[in-house]
Write an enzyme that holds these catalytic residues in place. Sequence first.
Site, short mmCIF file in Angstrom:
data_model
loop_
_atom_site.label_atom_id
_atom_site.label_comp_id
_atom_site.label_asym_id
_atom_site.label_seq_id
_atom_site.Cartn_x
_atom_site.Cartn_y
_atom_site.Cartn_z
N LYS A 53 28.13 -4.99 -15.98
CA LYS A 53 26.76 -5.39 -16.32
C LYS A 53 26.53 -6.87 -15.99
O LYS A 53 25.49 -7.24 -15.44
CB LYS A 53 26.50 -5.11 -17.81
CG LYS A 53 26.38 -3.63 -18.10
CD LYS A 53 26.41 -3.28 -19.58
CE LYS A 53 26.44 -1.75 -19.74
NZ LYS A 53 26.62 -1.31 -21.13
N GLN A 97 27.65 -4.01 -26.81
CA GLN A 97 28.40 -2.89 -26.23
C GLN A 97 28.96 -2.00 -27.34
O GLN A 97 29.60 -2.48 -28.27
CB GLN A 97 29.54 -3.44 -25.34
CG GLN A 97 30.30 -2.37 -24.59
CD GLN A 97 29.43 -1.64 -23.57
OE1 GLN A 97 28.67 -2.25 -22.83
NE2 GLN A 97 29.52 -0.32 -23.53
N ASP A 120 18.45 -2.15 -24.25
CA ASP A 120 19.16 -0.86 -24.24
C ASP A 120 18.25 0.25 -24.74
O ASP A 120 18.55 1.43 -24.55
CB ASP A 120 20.39 -0.95 -25.17
CG ASP A 120 21.70 -0.89 -24.39
OD1 ASP A 120 21.66 -0.50 -23.21
OD2 ASP A 120 22.75 -1.22 -24.98
#
Length: 281
Positions: A53, A97, A120
């Site tokens: 990412k 994460q 997200d």
Amino acid sequence: MTAQRIDGNALSQILRADVTKRATALKAKGITPGLAVILVGENPASQVYVRNKVKACHDSGLHSLLEKHPDTLTQEALLDRIGALNQDTSIHGILVQLPLPKHIDAQKVIEAISPAKDVDGFHIASAGALMTGMPGFWPCTPYGCMKMLESIGYELKGKHAVVIGRSNIVGKPMALMLLQMNATVTICHSATQDLKAITLQADVIVAAVGKRNILTADMVKPGAVVLDVGMNRNEEGKLCGDVDFAGVEQVAGYITPVPGGVGPMTITMLLVNTLEAAERI
Ligand code: NAP
């Protein structure tokens, strides 16, 4: 019939080039889109994901901040960090994460992220926005699937879409996105009886289970579009999806491969969401 492959790498390249172009335009106005990525603990798969990412941000001209914390980090300390990043004007997107260590309540952490920076799309406000058709950030994996359908010019209106899997991050938001595009949607899960009878009626099938060969050729209507979200390992340790690719490829009209299908699109949509978060400022 041999299905046409929907190439997630090729589509990602096109979308990422657009991200770079728009990021350059923002920079000219003094705004560099920035993503903060928080990793807690040493999970090897998570380390690879965050590295990818951060690299994707770098390659597309976005600013990224990678914060690595030991798995002894307290929930309170993590919430404090998110609070600080919510206030940080150089950061437009915040990603924590998952999975988090067991002593940390992941939902509480997600809810601490400002919805304006929830790139997200996991915050309850983002889920509510998707549910009600309001503007908000869409979860990256199903959003990537929608872009793949768009890339082949697929008209969802009136089609029967079957989503296998009902997780909060893939299955449920996928179903809502398909519904928003006027598909008739069926959601299947582990208690579904006679999966094959349902998938055989589908014009579009999204497999998001995490089990190899959950979808085989005899379960697919000729010409259907098959999107494979699953990420599994075969006996040789090679990455594979939920779909029996070799068999289904002979029946479907379109199919996404694994690797090189939905996977790259997930990171691409994270870049798109981060860019849009910065554009909304
Ligand atoms: P998850 O939370 O474990 O959800 C799996 C879903 O599959 C559940 O809803 C489960 O039903 C359902 N299921 C299990 N067995 C089934 C069966 N025999 N028939 C029908 N449905 C069944 O997984 P997830 O997070 O949604 O991820 C799904 C897969 O996608 C995983 O392989 C994951 O690694 C992959 N993934 C890939 C990406 C990417 O970027 N490519 C991103 C995210 C996830 P119940 O609800 O009844 O348990």
